[in-house]
Design an enzyme around this catalytic site. Structure first.
Site, PDB file in Angstrom:
ATOM      1  N   ASN A 164       0.446  16.407 -48.890  1.00 48.11           N
ATOM      2  CA  ASN A 164      -0.111  15.274 -49.574  1.00 48.11           C
ATOM      3  C   ASN A 164       0.512  15.941 -51.118  1.00 48.11           C
ATOM      4  O   ASN A 164      -0.273  16.515 -51.830  1.00 48.11           O
ATOM      5  CB  ASN A 164      -1.598  15.322 -49.677  1.00 48.11           C
ATOM      6  CG  ASN A 164      -2.022  14.425 -50.347  1.00 48.11           C
ATOM      7  OD1 ASN A 164      -1.490  13.238 -50.998  1.00 48.11           O
ATOM      8  ND2 ASN A 164      -3.315  14.309 -50.758  1.00 48.11           N
ATOM      9  N   TRP A 165       1.465  14.988 -51.427  1.00 52.89           N
ATOM     10  CA  TRP A 165       2.039  15.314 -52.887  1.00 52.89           C
ATOM     11  C   TRP A 165       1.265  14.560 -53.731  1.00 52.89           C
ATOM     12  O   TRP A 165       1.634  14.665 -55.134  1.00 52.89           O
ATOM     13  CB  TRP A 165       3.488  14.697 -53.107  1.00 52.89           C
ATOM     14  CG  TRP A 165       4.441  15.276 -52.193  1.00 52.89           C
ATOM     15  CD1 TRP A 165       4.371  16.652 -51.435  1.00 52.89           C
ATOM     16  CD2 TRP A 165       5.791  15.146 -52.168  1.00 52.89           C
ATOM     17  NE1 TRP A 165       5.673  16.958 -50.984  1.00 52.89           N
ATOM     18  CE2 TRP A 165       6.459  16.009 -51.140  1.00 52.89           C
ATOM     19  CE3 TRP A 165       6.699  14.116 -52.912  1.00 52.89           C
ATOM     20  CZ2 TRP A 165       8.002  16.106 -50.977  1.00 52.89           C
ATOM     21  CZ3 TRP A 165       8.097  14.209 -52.445  1.00 52.89           C
ATOM     22  CH2 TRP A 165       8.722  15.048 -51.767  1.00 52.89           C
ATOM     23  N   LYS A 166       0.091  13.840 -53.589  1.00 51.52           N
ATOM     24  CA  LYS A 166      -0.663  13.129 -54.625  1.00 51.52           C
ATOM     25  C   LYS A 166       0.270  12.404 -55.329  1.00 51.52           C
ATOM     26  O   LYS A 166       1.396  11.777 -54.890  1.00 51.52           O
ATOM     27  CB  LYS A 166      -1.502  14.013 -55.368  1.00 51.52           C
ATOM     28  CG  LYS A 166      -2.199  14.919 -54.542  1.00 51.52           C
ATOM     29  CD  LYS A 166      -3.271  15.663 -54.965  1.00 51.52           C
ATOM     30  CE  LYS A 166      -4.104  16.444 -53.834  1.00 51.52           C
ATOM     31  NZ  LYS A 166      -5.460  17.234 -54.346  1.00 51.52           N
ATOM     32  N   HIS A 185      -9.237   9.640 -48.454  1.00 42.61           N
ATOM     33  CA  HIS A 185      -9.040  11.008 -49.272  1.00 42.61           C
ATOM     34  C   HIS A 185     -10.240  11.189 -50.477  1.00 42.61           C
ATOM     35  O   HIS A 185     -10.556  10.285 -51.230  1.00 42.61           O
ATOM     36  CB  HIS A 185      -7.655  11.088 -49.982  1.00 42.61           C
ATOM     37  CG  HIS A 185      -7.403  12.696 -50.573  1.00 42.61           C
ATOM     38  ND1 HIS A 185      -7.978  12.610 -51.817  1.00 42.61           N
ATOM     39  CD2 HIS A 185      -6.842  13.732 -50.128  1.00 42.61           C
ATOM     40  CE1 HIS A 185      -7.555  14.300 -52.018  1.00 42.61           C
ATOM     41  NE2 HIS A 185      -6.993  14.685 -50.774  1.00 42.61           N
ATOM     42  N   GLU A 240     -10.286  11.919 -53.380  1.00 41.52           N
ATOM     43  CA  GLU A 240      -9.835  11.417 -54.728  1.00 41.52           C
ATOM     44  C   GLU A 240      -9.903  10.032 -54.757  1.00 41.52           C
ATOM     45  O   GLU A 240     -10.168   9.457 -55.778  1.00 41.52           O
ATOM     46  CB  GLU A 240      -8.502  12.031 -55.041  1.00 41.52           C
ATOM     47  CG  GLU A 240      -8.511  13.619 -55.468  1.00 41.52           C
ATOM     48  CD  GLU A 240      -7.166  14.415 -55.175  1.00 41.52           C
ATOM     49  OE1 GLU A 240      -6.200  13.790 -55.047  1.00 41.52           O
ATOM     50  OE2 GLU A 240      -7.285  15.494 -55.487  1.00 41.52           O
ATOM     51  N   GLU A 294     -12.168  18.121 -45.240  1.00 42.61           N
ATOM     52  CA  GLU A 294     -11.823  18.639 -46.688  1.00 42.61           C
ATOM     53  C   GLU A 294     -13.100  18.625 -47.596  1.00 42.61           C
ATOM     54  O   GLU A 294     -13.402  17.771 -48.100  1.00 42.61           O
ATOM     55  CB  GLU A 294     -10.813  17.407 -47.171  1.00 42.61           C
ATOM     56  CG  GLU A 294      -9.446  17.290 -46.409  1.00 42.61           C
ATOM     57  CD  GLU A 294      -8.252  17.235 -47.432  1.00 42.61           C
ATOM     58  OE1 GLU A 294      -7.315  17.911 -47.414  1.00 42.61           O
ATOM     59  OE2 GLU A 294      -8.403  16.202 -48.144  1.00 42.61           O
ATOM     60  N   GLY A 351      -8.303  21.338 -54.554  1.00 43.98           N
ATOM     61  CA  GLY A 351      -7.553  21.672 -55.708  1.00 43.98           C
ATOM     62  C   GLY A 351      -8.095  22.520 -56.806  1.00 43.98           C
ATOM     63  O   GLY A 351      -7.784  22.645 -57.789  1.00 43.98           O
ATOM     64  N   SER A 356      -7.398  23.853 -50.874  1.00 38.61           N
ATOM     65  CA  SER A 356      -6.772  25.069 -51.349  1.00 38.61           C
ATOM     66  C   SER A 356      -6.185  25.938 -50.561  1.00 38.61           C
ATOM     67  O   SER A 356      -6.404  27.292 -50.525  1.00 38.61           O
ATOM     68  CB  SER A 356      -7.833  25.790 -52.064  1.00 38.61           C
ATOM     69  OG  SER A 356      -8.448  25.097 -53.281  1.00 38.61           O
ATOM     70  N   GLY A 406      -2.534  19.905 -50.327  1.00 34.43           N
ATOM     71  CA  GLY A 406      -2.139  19.353 -51.758  1.00 34.43           C
ATOM     72  C   GLY A 406      -1.129  20.233 -52.565  1.00 34.43           C
ATOM     73  O   GLY A 406       0.038  20.183 -52.374  1.00 34.43           O
ATOM     74  N   GLY A 407      -1.678  20.962 -53.356  1.00 32.11           N
ATOM     75  CA  GLY A 407      -1.157  21.586 -54.388  1.00 32.11           C
ATOM     76  C   GLY A 407       0.027  22.569 -53.820  1.00 32.11           C
ATOM     77  O   GLY A 407       1.165  22.500 -54.637  1.00 32.11           O
TER      78      GLY A 407
HETATM   79  C1  PEP Z   1      -5.540  17.598 -50.638  1.00 31.86           C
HETATM   80  O1  PEP Z   1      -5.489  16.877 -51.805  1.00 31.86           O
HETATM   81  O2  PEP Z   1      -6.033  16.922 -49.597  1.00 31.86           O
HETATM   82  C2  PEP Z   1      -5.728  19.030 -50.683  1.00 31.86           C
HETATM   83  C3  PEP Z   1      -6.223  19.765 -49.725  1.00 31.86           C
HETATM   84  O3  PEP Z   1      -5.543  19.503 -51.848  1.00 31.86           O
HETATM   85  P1  PEP Z   1      -5.210  21.226 -52.446  1.00 31.86           P
HETATM   86  O4  PEP Z   1      -4.523  21.704 -50.960  1.00 31.86           O
HETATM   87  O5  PEP Z   1      -4.578  21.303 -53.523  1.00 31.86           O
HETATM   88  O6  PEP Z   1      -6.617  21.527 -52.336  1.00 31.86           O
END
Ligand code: PEP
Length: 225
Positions: free
Chosen positions: A8-10, A89, A91, A147, A153, A185, A206-207
């Site tokens: 997930n590049w956001k 999600h 966010e 999640e 994040g 994370s 994500g990150g």
């Molecule tokens: C996400 O945005 O779905 C996610 C899991 O982010 P991160 O890996 O940065 O916690």
């Protein structure tokens, strides 16, 4: 069943050159990897410019066409070759006030277009509310990403025991064969444990998916599980 690794590049990166560079590094790095399906979910504007790996979207609207300024429909996503769509999600729920009713409508629209939904949830209540009015046959097509909000994040990863408990609680609702992913994370040090010990079918990342070396490292680690 293959391990599913979703990037997930956001809202990243800021231009197409960087997006192409990141995408090709992941493509190249995972060419010989076996037993893993890699899905990249870039921002909408890059979807039609990237090819060679399975693509997903980070969101979509619940109608296919109409006067809905600024929205992107599941029909449009299907027509440009997108296979997966992330729905609900945290966010989106937090910053764009998406409710469980909206998530439910999106889920139905994604299924109606034969796209694969990745439903993000933080708790069991969100699972139940998202599935309202969806037939048992259709529910089987839904991928759930557990999640926990505190882990998104933040670098604060969920404990394996808590994650495993949630994995099994979700399976009680969706069925034993349901595809449940963990997200929050994830990095190359903890990824394998979520697959091996907590028994998830895959990961939503994500990150760490914005760093091609780290992302490829994660994929290689879980491909050995
Ligand atoms: C996400 O945005 O779905 C996610 C899991 O982010 P991160 O890996 O940065 O916690």
């Amino acid at each position: 069943m293959k391990t599913l690794i979703i990037a997930n590049w956001k809202c990243n990166p800021g231009n197409l050159v960087k997006a192409k560079k990141l995408f090709s590094a992941v493509k190249k790095g995972t060419e010989v990897v076996k037993g893993v399906e890699v899905v990249v979910c870039p921002p909408f504007v890059y979807l039609s410019k990237l090819s060679g790996l399975t693509l997903g979207a980070q969101n979509c609207f619940w109608e296919d066409e109409g006067a809905f300024t600024g929205e992107i429909s599941p029909l449009m996503l299907k027509n440009i070759g997108c296979k997966y769509v992330i729905i609900g999600h945290s966010e989106r729920r937090r910053y764009f006030k998406e409710t469980c009713i909206m998530v439910n409508k999106k889920l139905k629209a994604v299924l109606a277009n034969n796209l694969k939904p990745i439903l993000c949830i933080d708790n069991i209540n969100q699972v139940k509310r998202a599935l309202k009015g969806i037939s048992k046959k259709e529910v089987k097509k839904i991928i759930i990403a557990y999640e926990p909000i505190f882990a998104i994040g933040t670098g604060k990863v969920c404990s394996i025991s808590k994650a495993k408990k949630m994995n099994f609680s979700i399976k009680k609702i969706l069925g034993e064969t349901a595809a449940i992913l963990y997200g929050g994370s994830v990095n190359s040090k903890n990824a394998k444990d979520f697959i091996e010990k907590a028994e998830f079918q895959g990961l939503l990342i994500g990150g760490a998916s914005l760093n091609s070396k780290e992302f490829v490292k994660i994929i290689k680690k879980v491909s050995q599980v």
